[in-house]
Write an enzyme that holds these catalytic residues in place. Structure first.
Site, mmCIF file in Angstrom:
data_model
loop_
_atom_site.group_PDB
_atom_site.id
_atom_site.type_symbol
_atom_site.label_atom_id
_atom_site.label_comp_id
_atom_site.label_asym_id
_atom_site.label_seq_id
_atom_site.Cartn_x
_atom_site.Cartn_y
_atom_site.Cartn_z
ATOM 1 N N GLY A 11 0.831 -1.212 0.000
ATOM 2 C CA GLY A 11 0.000 0.000 0.000
ATOM 3 C C GLY A 11 0.860 1.254 0.000
ATOM 4 N NE ARG A 72 -2.355 -4.423 -0.954
ATOM 5 C CZ ARG A 72 -1.863 -3.741 0.084
ATOM 6 N NH1 ARG A 72 -0.721 -4.097 0.615
ATOM 7 N NH2 ARG A 72 -2.506 -2.713 0.586
ATOM 8 C CG ASP A 103 3.514 -7.125 7.282
ATOM 9 O OD1 ASP A 103 2.963 -6.609 6.288
ATOM 10 O OD2 ASP A 103 2.887 -7.730 8.168
ATOM 11 C CB THR A 126 2.681 0.610 6.133
ATOM 12 O OG1 THR A 126 1.308 0.378 6.514
ATOM 13 C CG2 THR A 126 3.558 0.240 7.311
ATOM 14 C CG ASP A 128 -1.687 -0.402 8.083
ATOM 15 O OD1 ASP A 128 -2.565 0.451 7.867
ATOM 16 O OD2 ASP A 128 -1.537 -1.421 7.385
ATOM 17 C CG ASP A 130 1.500 -2.856 10.339
ATOM 18 O OD1 ASP A 130 2.419 -2.212 9.802
ATOM 19 O OD2 ASP A 130 0.757 -3.622 9.707
ATOM 20 N NE ARG A 172 -2.440 -4.785 5.893
ATOM 21 C CZ ARG A 172 -2.871 -5.099 4.676
ATOM 22 N NH1 ARG A 172 -3.605 -6.146 4.479
ATOM 23 N NH2 ARG A 172 -2.551 -4.365 3.642
HETATM 24 O O1 F6P Z 1 -1.646 -1.378 4.736
HETATM 25 C C1 F6P Z 1 -2.232 -0.169 4.383
HETATM 26 C C2 F6P Z 1 -3.722 -0.338 4.162
HETATM 27 O O2 F6P Z 1 -4.256 0.914 3.795
HETATM 28 C C3 F6P Z 1 -4.504 -0.932 5.343
HETATM 29 O O3 F6P Z 1 -4.757 0.025 6.350
HETATM 30 C C4 F6P Z 1 -5.723 -1.457 4.649
HETATM 31 O O4 F6P Z 1 -6.287 -2.509 5.389
HETATM 32 C C5 F6P Z 1 -5.183 -1.939 3.327
HETATM 33 O O5 F6P Z 1 -3.958 -1.259 3.110
HETATM 34 C C6 F6P Z 1 -6.083 -1.725 2.142
HETATM 35 O O6 F6P Z 1 -5.480 -2.313 1.046
HETATM 36 P P1 F6P Z 1 -5.904 -2.030 -0.465
HETATM 37 O O7 F6P Z 1 -5.505 -0.637 -0.813
HETATM 38 O O8 F6P Z 1 -5.168 -3.040 -1.258
HETATM 39 O O9 F6P Z 1 -7.394 -2.175 -0.513
#
Ligand code: F6P
Length: 324
Positions: A11, A72, A103, A126, A128, A130, A172
């Site tokens: 992300g 991803r 991660d 990120t 998050d 985390d 997340r």
């Molecule tokens: O890891 C960053 C994040 O924004 C999380 O907070 C969220 O759960 C996820 O990515 C959303 O992913 P995507 O943009 O692939 O929907």
């Protein structure tokens, strides 16, 4: 190392561009070449490369997102995919990597560098927050500020209508954004993945708020399985305690965009600079991170093996006290 490959993966997060800028210029300053890799691991597999110079990163420190794009990538989880990526890097003369991401990015870097003997230094990026190995990750500060701005706006309309709002925020499995934005936005309750709050307990709290003549009530709900999401929580509460006119707001991806805060720009610059310096000094399979006000490295294995718990006990306790 003669040529550094740099990429963003997973992300996107505000501050990634500031980090790219710092890493590119630190490498060029040392007389090395730099190749940008588009779309993270996918770009390695596709050979989607960009020979960068100092001007490639002009006017980006203030931009959200990532100029190198991100993805991803499932193909990189396979041995064949990683072999293809390595062959492309080798053909382009890239002999060291800087990876910016979360991660998933670190896991890919760890496996790849063991399999193919290419040194890699990672930067935690990120929203998050985390990751173990850095007090803060790139983008977290900006995202939290974005959430607070949204809560303030919701508060205006919530107070005007005497309404109860459930506001769902990202993170997340981490409640960092929820807890910090909730405290800073004066939320009446915060539901975190790290803390199991029973619906009955929440209802009791909301009843207390209603009796205390609160004109607006905001409950922050961290996304994810743990709470079942803001719509679910709102429905469960309504079934038990239907005093308020209730609304749900899912903040969603707006939390990932926007110009990075000054904190994120400085952190990104420090981490990008340090990552390249460590790569040139022979580091491999480490991440750079902020510890207090110092930049330190942590082996990727250690970072990935430790679940980060970044919620301060005093804040968890304070959350209930300040919302009466
Ligand atoms: O890891 C960053 C994040 O924004 C999380 O907070 C969220 O759960 C996820 O990515 C959303 O992913 P995507 O943009 O692939 O929907």
């Amino acid at each position: 190392i003669t040529k550094v490959g740099i990429f963003t993966s997973g992300g996107d997060a505000p501050g990634m561009n500031a980090c790219i800028r710092a890493a590119v210029r630190t490498a060029l300053y040392a007389g090395k070449a730099v190749t940008g890799i588009y779309h993270g691991y996918q770009g390695m597999i596709d050979g989607n490369f960009w020979e960068m110079n100092s001007r490639s990163v002009s006017n980006i420190i203030q931009l959200g997102g990532t100029i190198l794009k991100t993805a991803r990538c499932d193909a990189f989880r396979t041995k064949e995919g990683r072999q293809l990526a390595y062959d492309n890097l080798k053909a382009a003369g890239i002999d060291g990597l800087i990876a910016i991401g979360g991660d998933g990015t670190f896991t890919g870097a760890e496996v790849f560098s063991r399999e193919h003997d290419i040194p890699v230094v990672c930067v935690p990026g990120t929203i998050d927050n985390d990751l173990y190995g850095s007090d803060f990750t790139l983008g977290y500060d900006t995202a939290t500020n974005t959430v607070i701005e949204a809560i303030d706006k919701i508060r205006d309309t919530a107070a005007s209508h005497d309404r109860l709002f459930f506001v769902e925020v990202m993170g997340r499995d981490s409640g960092c954004i929820a807890l910090n934005a909730g405290i800073a936005g004066g939320a009446e309750a915060i539901l975190l993945p790290e803390k199991n709050t029973a619906i009955e307990e929440l209802c009791k709290m909301l009843e207390g708020a209603a009796k205390g003549n609160k004109s607006s009530t905001i409950v922050i709900v961290a996304e994810g399985e743990a709470n079942g999401g803001a719509y679910h929580v709102a429905k469960e509460v309504k079934a038990r305690f239907n005093f308020y006119d209730t609304k749900v707001t899912i903040l969603g991806h707006l939390q990932r965009g926007g110009s990075p805060s000054s904190f994120d720009r400085v952190l990104a610059s420090r981490l990008g600079f340090a990552a390249v310096r460590h790569l040139f000094a022979g580091a491999n399979r480490v991440m750079v991170g902020l510890w207090g006000n110092e930049i330190r490295t942590t082996p990727l294995e250690e970072a990935l093996g430790n679940k980060a718990f970044k919620l301060s006990e005093d804040m968890l306790e304070m959350m209930d006290v300040l919302s009466i």
